[in-house]
Design a protein around this motif. Structure first.
Motif, PDB file in Angstrom:
ATOM      1  N   LYS A   1       0.753  -1.235   0.080  1.00 55.43           N
ATOM      2  CA  LYS A   1      -0.077  -0.082   0.153  1.00 55.43           C
ATOM      3  C   LYS A   1       0.877   1.215   0.054  1.00 55.43           C
ATOM      4  O   LYS A   1       0.772   2.248  -0.848  1.00 55.43           O
ATOM      5  N   GLN A   2       1.907   1.112   0.825  1.00 55.95           N
ATOM      6  CA  GLN A   2       2.828   2.456   1.042  1.00 55.95           C
ATOM      7  C   GLN A   2       3.474   2.717  -0.416  1.00 55.95           C
ATOM      8  O   GLN A   2       3.809   3.801  -0.823  1.00 55.95           O
ATOM      9  N   HIS A   3       4.013   1.394  -1.074  1.00 54.56           N
ATOM     10  CA  HIS A   3       4.512   1.670  -2.120  1.00 54.56           C
ATOM     11  C   HIS A   3       3.618   2.316  -3.233  1.00 54.56           C
ATOM     12  O   HIS A   3       4.091   3.107  -4.033  1.00 54.56           O
ATOM     13  N   ALA A   4       2.286   1.972  -3.498  1.00 53.88           N
ATOM     14  CA  ALA A   4       1.421   2.280  -4.277  1.00 53.88           C
ATOM     15  C   ALA A   4       1.462   3.744  -3.993  1.00 53.88           C
ATOM     16  O   ALA A   4       1.446   4.736  -4.937  1.00 53.88           O
ATOM     17  N   GLU A   5       1.195   4.147  -2.850  1.00 50.81           N
ATOM     18  CA  GLU A   5       1.029   5.614  -2.541  1.00 50.81           C
ATOM     19  C   GLU A   5       2.332   6.516  -2.982  1.00 50.81           C
ATOM     20  O   GLU A   5       2.000   7.622  -3.643  1.00 50.81           O
ATOM     21  N   ALA A   6       3.424   5.731  -2.542  1.00 49.82           N
ATOM     22  CA  ALA A   6       4.825   6.574  -3.023  1.00 49.82           C
ATOM     23  C   ALA A   6       4.904   6.808  -4.476  1.00 49.82           C
ATOM     24  O   ALA A   6       5.349   7.846  -4.947  1.00 49.82           O
ATOM     25  N   LEU A   7       4.430   5.658  -5.080  1.00 47.66           N
ATOM     26  CA  LEU A   7       4.525   5.907  -6.832  1.00 47.66           C
ATOM     27  C   LEU A   7       3.512   6.776  -7.361  1.00 47.66           C
ATOM     28  O   LEU A   7       3.633   7.782  -8.370  1.00 47.66           O
ATOM     29  N   TYR A   8       2.310   6.898  -6.706  1.00 48.73           N
ATOM     30  CA  TYR A   8       1.251   7.932  -7.126  1.00 48.73           C
ATOM     31  C   TYR A   8       1.934   9.398  -6.676  1.00 48.73           C
ATOM     32  O   TYR A   8       1.418  10.160  -7.583  1.00 48.73           O
TER      33      TYR A   8
END
Ligand code: GRG
Length: 323
Positions: free
Chosen positions: A287-294
């Motif tokens: 989830k954190q990875h997705a948020e960082a990429l967004y």
């Protein structure tokens, strides 16, 4: 195609809310696809019915929306956007039909309906994918002629641009793009990958077509004819971040979503022992990875000022989607 010209203004209307703009884009590409696909009663009717079944009335239409949103960056107001949006979606739909076949992911549910091969048989589903793919390139190849007949003798889309669009889509769909990623996906079942290998696979399998949608949309506007390589590079950085983020979210939804909401079978990745961001990082870190990429994607859009509005909104929507 006249009705398409009549509703042209709407996707460049910056006054609409993000949700209303998405609905306009989805409705618009639906109309375009319905008019470009062969009629259900045209010979060979069974194949044409199956093609229409596979394409119409479903899906989030993320790729067409990316085409329209990227068109705003370069002030694209011409029907080239419609053709690009349709062409990219046709490739995407072909990939879904083939991906669902028993020799690939073997799935019976897609977009809340029985998959194409379940309804029309495997051999027809194979042909549906083939025919959708070739139709996508015809739609782009038709562009210069379309402009000539619909708009006048002076096409505002140079034939060279049509060739570049065809090349962009061909590269993104082939072995150096979507098909290449699918090949790796099939190879690595039950294996452990390094994070960089997983990223590379997804850049090919999903990211390449999303990137093509963005680049094609931007290429449709006069504005992009003045862009230097730095601006194109920023757009590529945006596409890379949003493509990976889309895939991480897809993995999260597969692991945590429900079949009835997703419209496709949930939990397939685990069932098929596929390496995913969730299996490699765990739920929270994914989830954190997705948020960082967004966030990275949103940051790169700052180079485009107000014209990045629709891409920003779409990025937010993709992060928070439920299916
Ligand atoms: C050439 C035999 C042959 C097969 C091709 C290339 C291929 C098979 C499959 C492509 C890989 C594929 C299906 C990737 C899936 C990517 C993905 C996340 C799909 C779901 O996209 P969404 O969420 O779906 O945009 P909707 O239904 O909303 O359009």
């Amino acid at each position: 195609m006249d009705h398409i010209l009549n509703v042209q203004g709407q996707v460049s209307n910056l006054a609409l809310s993000g949700a209303a703009w998405r609905a306009v884009g989805q409705e618009r590409v639906e109309q375009v696809l319905a008019s470009l696909l062969p009629a259900a009663d045209e010979y060979p009717a069974a194949l044409h019915q199956a093609m229409r079944y596979a394409v119409l009335g479903g899906g989030k239409r993320v790729r067409p929306l990316l085409v329209y949103a990227a068109g705003v960056l370069s002030q694209a107001t011409n029907p080239a956007l419609d053709h690009c949006a349709a062409a990219v979606e046709l490739i995407h739909c072909y990939s879904l039909v083939h991906d669902d076949l028993p020799c690939m992911d073997d799935d019976a549910l897609r977009r809340g309906k029985p998959t194409c091969h379940v309804v029309y048989g495997e051999a027809n589903a194979l042909l549906v994918g083939d025919a959708l793919q070739t139709l996508a390139f015809k739609v782009l190849a038709d562009l210069p002629e379309f402009f000539k007949s619909a708009i006048g003798s002076d096409p505002d889309l140079p034939p060279m641009t049509a060739i570049q669009l065809i090349k962009e889509l061909a590269l993104a769909s082939g072995s150096r793009g979507m098909c290449g990623g699918q090949a790796t996906d099939l190879e690595c079942v039950g294996q452990t990958l390094a994070l960089s290998e997983l990223e590379q696979m997804h850049q090919y399998k999903t990211g390449a077509l999303l990137r093509a949608a963005i680049r094609m949309g931007a290429s449709c506007g006069e504005g992009s004819r003045q862009w230097n390589s730095e601006i194109w590079h920023s757009l590529d950085r945006f596409a890379r971040a949003v493509g990976l983020a889309f895939q991480v979210t897809d993995d999260l939804l597969d692991a945590t979503g429900h079949t009835h909401l997703l419209g496709k079978t949930a939990g397939k990745d685990a069932q098929q022992r596929k390496p995913t961001y969730v299996t490699m990082l765990g739920l929270e870190a994914a989830k954190q990875h997705a948020e960082a990429l967004y966030s990275e994607a949103i940051d790169t859009l700052s180079n485009f000022g107000d014209s990045g509005l629709r891409l920003r909104e779409l990025t937010e929507y993709l992060l928070h989607r439920q299916h």
